[in-house]
Design a protein around this motif. Structure first.
Motif, mmCIF file in Angstrom:
data_model
loop_
_atom_site.group_PDB
_atom_site.id
_atom_site.type_symbol
_atom_site.label_atom_id
_atom_site.label_comp_id
_atom_site.label_asym_id
_atom_site.label_seq_id
_atom_site.Cartn_x
_atom_site.Cartn_y
_atom_site.Cartn_z
ATOM 1 N N GLU A 35 30.466 11.475 -30.951
ATOM 2 C CA GLU A 35 29.049 11.512 -30.880
ATOM 3 C C GLU A 35 28.555 10.257 -30.969
ATOM 4 O OE1 GLU A 35 25.400 12.007 -32.275
ATOM 5 O OE2 GLU A 35 26.652 13.799 -31.298
ATOM 6 N N THR A 36 29.219 9.261 -31.893
ATOM 7 C CA THR A 36 28.914 7.577 -31.741
ATOM 8 C C THR A 36 28.793 7.157 -30.547
ATOM 9 O OG1 THR A 36 29.724 7.554 -34.066
ATOM 10 C CG2 THR A 36 29.306 5.610 -32.765
ATOM 11 N N ALA A 37 29.706 7.649 -29.373
ATOM 12 C CA ALA A 37 29.738 7.078 -28.182
ATOM 13 C C ALA A 37 28.794 7.692 -27.192
ATOM 14 C CB ALA A 37 31.258 7.108 -27.562
ATOM 15 N N GLY A 38 28.307 8.780 -27.514
ATOM 16 C CA GLY A 38 27.266 9.505 -26.791
ATOM 17 C C GLY A 38 27.813 10.330 -25.528
ATOM 18 N N VAL A 39 28.713 11.056 -26.227
ATOM 19 C CA VAL A 39 29.324 12.042 -25.265
ATOM 20 C C VAL A 39 28.697 13.547 -25.655
ATOM 21 C CG1 VAL A 39 31.513 13.479 -24.854
ATOM 22 C CG2 VAL A 39 31.698 11.007 -25.289
ATOM 23 N N GLU A 40 28.244 14.201 -24.283
ATOM 24 C CA GLU A 40 27.649 15.514 -24.546
ATOM 25 C C GLU A 40 28.281 16.522 -25.519
ATOM 26 O OE1 GLU A 40 24.743 16.563 -23.274
ATOM 27 O OE2 GLU A 40 24.075 14.709 -22.257
ATOM 28 N N ALA A 41 27.691 17.029 -26.384
ATOM 29 C CA ALA A 41 28.461 17.861 -27.355
ATOM 30 C C ALA A 41 29.215 18.981 -26.850
ATOM 31 C CB ALA A 41 27.124 18.768 -28.238
ATOM 32 N N ASP A 42 29.015 19.683 -25.521
ATOM 33 C CA ASP A 42 29.670 20.679 -25.031
ATOM 34 C C ASP A 42 31.143 20.083 -24.635
ATOM 35 O OD1 ASP A 42 28.524 19.158 -23.021
ATOM 36 O OD2 ASP A 42 28.709 21.228 -21.459
ATOM 37 N N VAL A 43 31.147 18.946 -24.180
ATOM 38 C CA VAL A 43 32.392 18.492 -23.730
ATOM 39 C C VAL A 43 33.305 18.097 -24.800
ATOM 40 C CG1 VAL A 43 33.469 16.332 -22.472
ATOM 41 C CG2 VAL A 43 31.539 17.600 -21.558
ATOM 42 N N ALA A 44 32.482 17.274 -25.882
ATOM 43 C CA ALA A 44 33.224 16.838 -27.139
ATOM 44 C C ALA A 44 33.862 17.942 -27.863
ATOM 45 C CB ALA A 44 32.229 16.155 -28.099
ATOM 46 N N TYR A 45 33.156 19.329 -27.953
ATOM 47 C CA TYR A 45 33.627 20.588 -28.650
ATOM 48 C C TYR A 45 34.975 21.134 -27.746
ATOM 49 C CZ TYR A 45 34.053 25.147 -29.984
ATOM 50 O OH TYR A 45 34.657 26.350 -30.593
ATOM 51 N N GLU A 46 34.862 21.018 -26.456
ATOM 52 C CA GLU A 46 36.014 21.530 -25.890
ATOM 53 C C GLU A 46 37.267 20.734 -26.056
ATOM 54 O OE1 GLU A 46 34.727 21.575 -21.605
ATOM 55 O OE2 GLU A 46 33.595 23.651 -21.819
ATOM 56 N N LEU A 47 37.008 19.348 -25.971
ATOM 57 C CA LEU A 47 38.024 18.280 -26.343
ATOM 58 C C LEU A 47 38.486 18.612 -27.569
ATOM 59 C CD1 LEU A 47 37.229 15.058 -24.439
ATOM 60 C CD2 LEU A 47 39.339 16.331 -24.148
ATOM 61 N N SER A 48 37.698 18.663 -28.608
ATOM 62 C CA SER A 48 38.261 18.808 -30.062
ATOM 63 C C SER A 48 38.967 20.172 -30.022
ATOM 64 C CB SER A 48 36.848 18.921 -30.909
ATOM 65 O OG SER A 48 36.199 20.200 -30.946
ATOM 66 N N VAL A 49 38.587 21.217 -29.611
ATOM 67 C CA VAL A 49 39.417 22.499 -29.521
ATOM 68 C C VAL A 49 41.084 22.317 -29.044
ATOM 69 C CG1 VAL A 49 39.625 24.924 -28.777
ATOM 70 C CG2 VAL A 49 37.375 24.153 -29.504
ATOM 71 N N ALA A 50 40.915 21.701 -27.856
ATOM 72 C CA ALA A 50 42.160 21.144 -27.177
ATOM 73 C C ALA A 50 42.859 20.364 -28.015
ATOM 74 C CB ALA A 50 41.916 20.426 -25.877
ATOM 75 N N LEU A 51 42.446 19.449 -28.730
ATOM 76 C CA LEU A 51 43.172 18.481 -29.714
ATOM 77 C C LEU A 51 43.690 19.215 -30.811
ATOM 78 C CD1 LEU A 51 44.019 15.821 -30.858
ATOM 79 C CD2 LEU A 51 41.682 15.576 -31.923
ATOM 80 N N SER A 52 42.701 20.303 -31.615
ATOM 81 C CA SER A 52 43.121 20.912 -32.510
ATOM 82 C C SER A 52 44.674 21.843 -32.293
ATOM 83 C CB SER A 52 42.305 22.137 -32.893
ATOM 84 O OG SER A 52 40.975 21.249 -33.445
ATOM 85 N N GLU A 53 44.621 22.330 -31.026
ATOM 86 C CA GLU A 53 45.748 22.988 -30.573
ATOM 87 C C GLU A 53 46.870 22.211 -30.139
ATOM 88 O OE1 GLU A 53 45.701 26.298 -30.498
ATOM 89 O OE2 GLU A 53 43.652 26.770 -30.746
ATOM 90 N N ALA A 54 46.667 21.044 -29.683
ATOM 91 C CA ALA A 54 47.919 20.013 -29.527
ATOM 92 C C ALA A 54 48.569 19.807 -31.094
ATOM 93 C CB ALA A 54 47.418 19.187 -28.934
ATOM 94 N N CYS A 55 47.409 19.379 -32.000
ATOM 95 C CA CYS A 55 47.910 19.074 -33.187
ATOM 96 C C CYS A 55 48.562 20.160 -34.138
ATOM 97 C CB CYS A 55 46.911 18.682 -34.214
ATOM 98 S SG CYS A 55 46.066 16.957 -33.657
ATOM 99 N N ALA A 56 48.140 21.353 -33.838
ATOM 100 C CA ALA A 56 48.758 22.647 -34.485
ATOM 101 C C ALA A 56 50.169 22.787 -34.092
ATOM 102 C CB ALA A 56 47.782 23.886 -34.394
ATOM 103 N N ASN A 57 50.145 22.608 -32.620
ATOM 104 C CA ASN A 57 51.779 22.585 -32.072
ATOM 105 C C ASN A 57 52.381 21.517 -32.650
ATOM 106 O OD1 ASN A 57 51.102 25.023 -30.632
ATOM 107 N ND2 ASN A 57 50.793 23.706 -28.739
ATOM 108 N N ALA A 58 52.090 20.474 -32.860
ATOM 109 C CA ALA A 58 52.854 19.536 -33.720
ATOM 110 C C ALA A 58 53.206 19.621 -35.004
ATOM 111 C CB ALA A 58 52.122 17.948 -33.473
#
Length: 148
Positions: A28-51
């Motif tokens: 958000e601070t860097a100015g990334v579009e919200a839909d892309v930020a959301y997709e990456l946050s879901v992918a990150l959540s999945e990777a973290c949950a696996n770890a």
């Protein structure tokens, strides 16, 4: 401009939303579009949950690491654990569809949401999941290298 950060987190469920919120705040601070930020946050959540779920055990570490790089129009995220490692199910260049027990669901989602995904086992032990995504930037983005 580029942004880089790294977190060393305990393998606890509470660490997953923390990593996700930090990523969303940075984007958000860097100015990334919200839909892309959301997709990456879901992918990150999945990777973290696996770890958290698979990244430890007897003789293995109780922490994992998340590193994010935002540079220009690309974001690279890497999640590294200290578990036994794994061999991801592969079909047609990416993880196979998850089975009925949802085994493999996280890897499937990461592959679907990111532009490029790599899986490897770390030196000695652990798994490393790295994924990249091309960013869509707002006009006011701090990551833009040239004015609009």
């Amino acid at each position: 401009m580029s942004i880089w950060w790294s977190l060393h987190l305990r393998r606890e469920a509470a660490s997953v939303p923390l990593a996700r919120r930090l990523l969303l705040g940075a984007m958000e601070t860097a100015g990334v579009e919200a839909d892309v930020a959301y997709e990456l946050s879901v992918a990150l959540s999945e990777a973290c949950a696996n770890a958290v779920e698979h990244g430890g055990g007897p003789g293995h570490g109780e922490r994992y690491r998340v590193t994010a790089y935002l540079d220009g129009d690309v974001c690279r995220i890497e999640v590294t654990d200290h578990g036994p490692g794994f061999v991801p199910p592969v079909m047609a260049g990416g993880p196979a569809e998850p089975d009925e027990t949802e085994h493999g669901r996280g890897l499937f989602l990461i592959n679907a949401l990111a532009d490029h995904v790599r899986y490897r086992n770390g030196p000695g032990d652990g798994a490393v999941v790295t994924f990249d995504k091309i960013l869509k930037l707002r006009d006011d983005s701090l990551l833009r290298t040239t004015p609009c």
